[in-house]
Design a protein around this motif. Sequence first.
Motif, PDB file in Angstrom:
ATOM      1  N   PRO A   1       5.601  -3.118  11.613  1.00  0.00           N
ATOM      2  CA  PRO A   1       5.372  -3.023  10.170  1.00  0.00           C
ATOM      3  C   PRO A   1       4.123  -2.224   9.811  1.00  0.00           C
ATOM      4  O   PRO A   1       4.030  -1.679   8.714  1.00  0.00           O
ATOM      5  CB  PRO A   1       5.239  -4.489   9.729  1.00  0.00           C
ATOM      6  N   GLY A   2       3.173  -2.156  10.736  1.00  0.00           N
ATOM      7  CA  GLY A   2       1.966  -1.383  10.483  1.00  0.00           C
ATOM      8  C   GLY A   2       2.218   0.100  10.345  1.00  0.00           C
ATOM      9  O   GLY A   2       1.356   0.838   9.856  1.00  0.00           O
ATOM     10  N   LEU A   3       3.398   0.553  10.755  1.00  0.00           N
ATOM     11  CA  LEU A   3       3.735   1.961  10.645  1.00  0.00           C
ATOM     12  C   LEU A   3       4.441   2.302   9.343  1.00  0.00           C
ATOM     13  O   LEU A   3       4.809   3.455   9.116  1.00  0.00           O
ATOM     14  CB  LEU A   3       4.615   2.382  11.836  1.00  0.00           C
ATOM     15  N   LEU A   4       4.648   1.314   8.475  1.00  0.00           N
ATOM     16  CA  LEU A   4       5.151   1.609   7.134  1.00  0.00           C
ATOM     17  C   LEU A   4       4.132   2.481   6.398  1.00  0.00           C
ATOM     18  O   LEU A   4       2.926   2.286   6.514  1.00  0.00           O
ATOM     19  CB  LEU A   4       5.358   0.323   6.337  1.00  0.00           C
ATOM     20  N   THR A   5       4.619   3.429   5.611  1.00  0.00           N
ATOM     21  CA  THR A   5       3.716   4.215   4.783  1.00  0.00           C
ATOM     22  C   THR A   5       3.293   3.400   3.562  1.00  0.00           C
ATOM     23  O   THR A   5       3.903   2.373   3.234  1.00  0.00           O
ATOM     24  CB  THR A   5       4.384   5.514   4.306  1.00  0.00           C
ATOM     25  N   LEU A   6       2.258   3.852   2.870  1.00  0.00           N
ATOM     26  CA  LEU A   6       1.841   3.180   1.650  1.00  0.00           C
ATOM     27  C   LEU A   6       2.934   3.238   0.592  1.00  0.00           C
ATOM     28  O   LEU A   6       3.142   2.289  -0.164  1.00  0.00           O
ATOM     29  CB  LEU A   6       0.551   3.815   1.124  1.00  0.00           C
ATOM     30  N   HIS A   7       3.653   4.346   0.541  1.00  0.00           N
ATOM     31  CA  HIS A   7       4.764   4.455  -0.405  1.00  0.00           C
ATOM     32  C   HIS A   7       5.855   3.440  -0.077  1.00  0.00           C
ATOM     33  O   HIS A   7       6.469   2.856  -0.979  1.00  0.00           O
ATOM     34  CB  HIS A   7       5.360   5.869  -0.368  1.00  0.00           C
ATOM     35  N   ALA A   8       6.119   3.233   1.211  1.00  0.00           N
ATOM     36  CA  ALA A   8       7.144   2.263   1.612  1.00  0.00           C
ATOM     37  C   ALA A   8       6.726   0.849   1.221  1.00  0.00           C
ATOM     38  O   ALA A   8       7.525   0.063   0.691  1.00  0.00           O
ATOM     39  CB  ALA A   8       7.390   2.350   3.112  1.00  0.00           C
ATOM     40  N   ALA A   9       5.466   0.500   1.484  1.00  0.00           N
ATOM     41  CA  ALA A   9       4.971  -0.827   1.117  1.00  0.00           C
ATOM     42  C   ALA A   9       5.003  -1.015  -0.396  1.00  0.00           C
ATOM     43  O   ALA A   9       5.341  -2.098  -0.900  1.00  0.00           O
ATOM     44  CB  ALA A   9       3.555  -1.017   1.648  1.00  0.00           C
ATOM     45  N   ASN A  10       4.682   0.032  -1.128  1.00  0.00           N
ATOM     46  CA  ASN A  10       4.726  -0.015  -2.587  1.00  0.00           C
ATOM     47  C   ASN A  10       6.153  -0.260  -3.072  1.00  0.00           C
ATOM     48  O   ASN A  10       6.390  -1.069  -3.981  1.00  0.00           O
ATOM     49  CB  ASN A  10       4.191   1.299  -3.153  1.00  0.00           C
ATOM     50  N   ALA A  11       7.121   0.413  -2.464  1.00  0.00           N
ATOM     51  CA  ALA A  11       8.519   0.234  -2.854  1.00  0.00           C
ATOM     52  C   ALA A  11       8.987  -1.189  -2.566  1.00  0.00           C
ATOM     53  O   ALA A  11       9.698  -1.795  -3.369  1.00  0.00           O
ATOM     54  CB  ALA A  11       9.396   1.238  -2.108  1.00  0.00           C
ATOM     55  N   LEU A  12       8.587  -1.736  -1.434  1.00  0.00           N
ATOM     56  CA  LEU A  12       8.966  -3.110  -1.097  1.00  0.00           C
ATOM     57  C   LEU A  12       8.412  -4.102  -2.117  1.00  0.00           C
ATOM     58  O   LEU A  12       9.044  -5.117  -2.419  1.00  0.00           O
ATOM     59  CB  LEU A  12       8.458  -3.465   0.306  1.00  0.00           C
TER      60      LEU A  12
END
Length: 271
Positions: free
Chosen positions: A16-27
């Motif tokens: 999960p640490g390899l998620l981008t900031l955009h991906a975390a924002n979308a989640l």
Amino acid sequence: MRPGEVWLVGAGPGDPGLLTLHAANALSQADVIVHDALVNADCLKLARTGAALEYAGKRGGKPSAKQRDISLRLVELAREGKRVLRLKGGDPFVFGRGGEEALTLVEHKVPFRVVPGITAGIGGLAYAGIPATHRDTNHTVTFLTGYDSSGVVPDRIDWDGVARGSQVIIMYMAMKHISAITSSLMAAGRDADEPMAFVTDASTQSQHVLETTLSRAAQDVASSGLQPPAIVVVGQVVRLRPALDWMGAAAGRVLTADPLGNRANAQKDSA
């Protein structure tokens, strides 16, 4: 994210640490998350409270949703005014069918955004201590898939050209047909003793790495018990793994001095 919009997002190879900031924002914003089988469940824990999770995994040889149905489901959810997150393992545009889904959204005039992810062919190998490129070993690298939409080895791949033209070959979804693939590469002139590695559950604590050679790969995979999906690499970069296996070193494991001896070295890594 706006209501009625679809984000096609890469979740990376597993960690999960390899998620981008955009991906975390979308989640954190999505009303509905339509996710693949290869998305780590820990990534889904970042979903906002109340978000609906819809499984849309496709696994080779197993019953799964048809791609067209998945694409049309995204259209349906968007037209309901939902903020839709299509979460895919790795990168959506690298053997992830993201292009097919995006074209369906275009066809139905649904607004969308693409958020790239770290593809397993780069990130997964890095967690196994294998760089995709290194100045002393290769100036070319080829990414290919081990089977097409019908489940067989793609007949449009120029195996002779790949074998001759690429110093490092990185393969997705290749384990099922590895015997045919390695035979094609050796028939095209690749050295039977060329190093090769298989990485399963890449970048997670259940990651396994099997080091072998081109001629022994099919036999060693069968005897190892490893199951797909796996990322597969052929080339001299595999020889760098004993020195670069940072996950094994962090766990206090003894690194293999000669991973390319008479027997393949199957090693379990954990963070």
